[in-house]
Write an enzyme that holds these catalytic residues in place. Structure first.
Site, mmCIF file in Angstrom:
data_model
loop_
_atom_site.group_PDB
_atom_site.id
_atom_site.type_symbol
_atom_site.label_atom_id
_atom_site.label_comp_id
_atom_site.label_asym_id
_atom_site.label_seq_id
_atom_site.Cartn_x
_atom_site.Cartn_y
_atom_site.Cartn_z
ATOM 1 N N HIS A 50 0.836 -1.207 0.000
ATOM 2 C CA HIS A 50 0.000 0.000 0.000
ATOM 3 C C HIS A 50 0.869 1.256 0.000
ATOM 4 C CE1 HIS A 50 -3.409 2.598 1.434
ATOM 5 N NE2 HIS A 50 -2.392 3.249 1.989
ATOM 6 N N GLU A 51 1.870 1.291 0.867
ATOM 7 C CA GLU A 51 2.728 2.473 0.962
ATOM 8 C C GLU A 51 3.579 2.640 -0.296
ATOM 9 O OE1 GLU A 51 2.177 4.628 3.159
ATOM 10 O OE2 GLU A 51 0.855 3.382 4.384
ATOM 11 N N GLU A 103 -6.106 6.765 -1.420
ATOM 12 C CA GLU A 103 -6.011 5.629 -0.501
ATOM 13 C C GLU A 103 -6.563 4.358 -1.149
ATOM 14 O OE1 GLU A 103 -4.648 5.237 2.635
ATOM 15 O OE2 GLU A 103 -3.741 7.151 2.133
#
Length: 270
Positions: A143-144, A201
């Protein structure tokens, strides 16, 4: 000029100094949103700013003697990153050759990040308090990493500039007082900035899910991860006022996407 006319005109202010950028390929998860970046702000400039900020963060942690103190956890994180980073080629051909770094700070916060250019930081708290498995760490790290691949940092800087410009134009054209100016600030923030941040996100969730699956990490771990996060962060603000999706919405989106990456995971495990 009416408020309605001004708000309708804000996209023109935004687009005037921007260029359309395709930062990544869509991947199996199909992230295809067009991105707009200020042409005067290059990826290299943002990467340099991030590298300087990262170096300062490491130096401060080193001075406090909280940098990389848990060797076993650090090695675990770096092993997982070594699995994920080669998979970035499926979204960006240049990404595997970035100057990647992975470091660990002793801190109880449930936090991790990947700065532009591939500078990864994990806090010990997120691993320890959530009792994360390797599959779950891969979801967070993926995700990051996805934020860096999509250049969400550069996009956020560009958007912050247009947010400031938009409110300044509103104040100048309409002669807004302090109360009205604050209302204009809120309208721009909640109408432009926050929904886009939630969209970023969601993109990072999907790309991270695919990166982890391609690296052989179980995509079902995305669900258990966010179930743990939901349990650990009771009392969060409603999704409308948050830059992050609600936990329930996030879990549902991930569950819907898992069938698209399951074949990639199965192929990686053979």
């Amino acid at each position: 000029m009416s408020i309605r006319a001004l708000i309708l005109g804000l996209p023109l202010i935004w687009l005037a100094g921007c260029e359309t950028v395709q930062t990544t390929d869509g991947g199996a998860v199909g992230v295809q949103r067009q991105q707009y970046m200020f042409s005067a702000l290059s990826s290299a400039q943002v990467d340099q700013m991030a590298a300087e900020s990262y170096a300062k963060m490491l130096e401060e942690a080193r001075e406090k003697k909280v940098l990389n103190t848990d060797t076993a956890m650090l090695n675990r994180l770096r092993r997982i990153s070594n699995d994920l980073i080669p998979q970035t080629r499926h979204f960006r051909a240049d990404a595997p050759s970035w100057n990647w770094e992975v470091n660990l700070i002793k801190n109880d916060q449930l936090n991790a990040s990947c700065m532009p250019g591939g500078k990864i930081i994990f806090y010990t708290g997120i691993v320890e308090k959530l009792n994360l498995t390797d599959d779950e760490i891969a979801q967070i790290m993926g995700h990051e990493i996805a934020h860096a691949l999509r250049e969400h940092g550069r996009e956020a800087i560009s958007r912050a500039y247009v947010t400031q410009t938009g409110t300044q134009v509103a104040t100048a054209l309409l002669g807004l007082g302090e109360v009205s100016r604050q209302a204009a600030d809120a309208a721009v923030q909640y109408g432009l900035t926050l929904p886009n941040s939630r969209g970023n996100e969601t993109e990072a969730d999907l790309i991270g899910l695919e990166l982890a699956a391609r690296a052989g990490y179980n995509p079902q771990a995305a669900v258990t991860l966010w179930q743990k996060m939901a349990s650990a962060s009771q009392g969060q603000p409603p999704a409308f006022l948050s830059t992050h999706p609600s936990h329930s919405g996030r879990i549902q989106n991930l569950q819907n996407a898992i069938p698209r990456v399951q074949p990639l995971y199965e192929a990686a495990k053979r």
